[in-house]
Design an enzyme around this catalytic site. Structure first.
Site, PDB file in Angstrom:
ATOM      1  N   HIS A  47     -27.638  53.012 -45.387  1.00 11.74           N
ATOM      2  CA  HIS A  47     -28.291  53.623 -46.536  1.00 11.74           C
ATOM      3  C   HIS A  47     -29.024  54.885 -46.077  1.00 11.74           C
ATOM      4  O   HIS A  47     -30.259  54.943 -46.030  1.00 11.74           O
ATOM      5  CB  HIS A  47     -29.263  52.634 -47.177  1.00 11.74           C
ATOM      6  N   GLU A  99     -24.349  47.080 -41.582  1.00 13.13           N
ATOM      7  CA  GLU A  99     -25.598  47.781 -41.877  1.00 13.13           C
ATOM      8  C   GLU A  99     -26.346  46.979 -42.933  1.00 13.13           C
ATOM      9  O   GLU A  99     -25.771  46.105 -43.571  1.00 13.13           O
ATOM     10  CB  GLU A  99     -25.321  49.199 -42.378  1.00 13.13           C
ATOM     11  N   SER A 120     -22.931  49.729 -49.767  1.00 13.74           N
ATOM     12  CA  SER A 120     -23.938  48.759 -50.183  1.00 13.74           C
ATOM     13  C   SER A 120     -23.245  47.571 -50.852  1.00 13.74           C
ATOM     14  O   SER A 120     -22.330  46.985 -50.278  1.00 13.74           O
ATOM     15  CB  SER A 120     -24.976  49.421 -51.099  1.00 13.74           C
TER      16      SER A 120
END
Length: 347
Positions: A317, A247, A141
């Protein structure tokens, strides 16, 4: 949950700035560094380089997870600091990272969580100390900025994998052990869902090939929003011939399009040898207007490149998380959706 669009604004990046950053990365990444593999009893530094940790219970949960891995947790001095939504002042968060790299009893650094803030500390890290004391650092992230920045500045292989507060279920824990304890050359591919066993077709965890073929190169990537926010800086690695994976989470489709357009205009995609798009959870079109689909956006940007590429990798995630070595040589097969490590990520 903090969304990155609250903190990251799109920026125009000149070709000159990108070239300058690439030259810097080329000089620093001429030889990759590998950290030592983990062994039971090693020390792990728990850090908060991004968003704040508000509850002591969260710290206790991560401490239990580290001990469950057979490792010894050490808390950074500023772990529970708070400066608004950040886990303390930029210089203090950076000092925790640098000091754990310098500490001989620490073998790995694991962040509590992502959120936002790693990009802010990149100018304050001591990269000479990090280069002289190569250690494992892992996360995902917002931690993307820290992983890419350290690799770009030092050549140290970093790892896109669990944060401290990630669900440490058996499968992600197994990948973590195989890559960081055992030093294996792991093959990563989507798992077939057990519910599909009684069907004639696979329903979950499917991949879609954008362009077929195989490619070899250094694996680079992480969160799309975070990467877009640091393009043009000296904290983006040299991407020539790289295999890029992306992502994201909680972004409307037009925002994904804007972020990918930024990478295209900055010359990122044109350098790649291969491409992987992972998961984009809670990424939906604006309900009030017509929209492209996520697939259409990714295909628009990637298919014309003609490089091996696929969509739908189990990267993002999600609970079943791979531990991917950023900077290590891999081979991908876009028709099968496989990533094969060609070298270990640790020594």
């Amino acid at each position: 949950m903090f969304t990155r669009r609250q903190f990251l604004t799109s920026c125009a990046v000149s070709t000159l700035a990108l070239a300058s950053a690439s030259k810097s990365a080329i000089a620093k990444n001429s030889e990759s560094l590998k950290p030592a593999r983990l062994k039971p009893g090693d020390g792990v530094g728990l850090i908060s380089p991004a968003s704040a940790v508000f509850l002591q219970e969260e710290v206790d949960i991560v401490v239990d997870a580290v001990r469950g891995l057979g490792l010894v947790p050490y808390l950074a001095p500023h772990l529970r600091d708070r400066y608004g939504y950040l886990a303390g002042k930029d210089q203090d968060r950076a000092a925790d990272v640098t000091n754990f790299f310098a500490d001989p009893k620490i073998a790995a650094l694991i962040p509590m969580r992502g959120g936002w803030g790693c990009s802010r500390i990149l100018p304050y890290l001591d990269y000479q100390i990090i280069r002289k004391n190569p250690k494992i650092i892992v996360g995902f992230s917002d931690i993307t900025a820290l992983l890419l920045g350290i690799y770009a500045q030092t050549g140290l292989i970093t790892f896109h994998g669990p944060n401290g507060l990630t669900s440490w279920k058996p499968e992600p824990t197994e990948f973590f052990r195989r890559v960081l304890f055992n030093g294996e050359k792991v093959t990563f591919e989507n798992q077939k869902d057990s519910g599909d066993a009684n069907r004639l077709m696979q329903v979950k965890n499917r991949i879609q090939t954008i362009n077929p073929g195989k490619a070899r190169g250094r694996l680079i990537g992480g969160n799309l929003s975070v990467l877009s926010g640091i393009v043009g800086s000296p904290y983006v690695p040299n991407l020539k011939g790289a295999i890029l994976f992306l992502e994201d989470i909680n972004e409307n489709i037009y925002r994904i399009d804007r972020l990918m357009t930024h990478l295209k205009l900055a010359g990122v995609f044109q350098q790649l040898g291969g491409f992987i798009f992972g998961q984009c959870r809670q990424c939906s079109p604006d309900a009030d207007y017509g929209s492209l689909t996520l697939e259409e956006v990714v295909w628009d940007h990637i298919q014309p490149l003609g490089i091996p590429a696929w969509f739908g990798a189990e990267i993002g995630h999600i609970e079943r998380m791979f531990t991917l070595p950023i900077g290590a040589e891999v081979e991908i097969d876009a028709s099968l959706g496989k990533i094969q490590m060609l070298e270990t990520g640790v020594k």
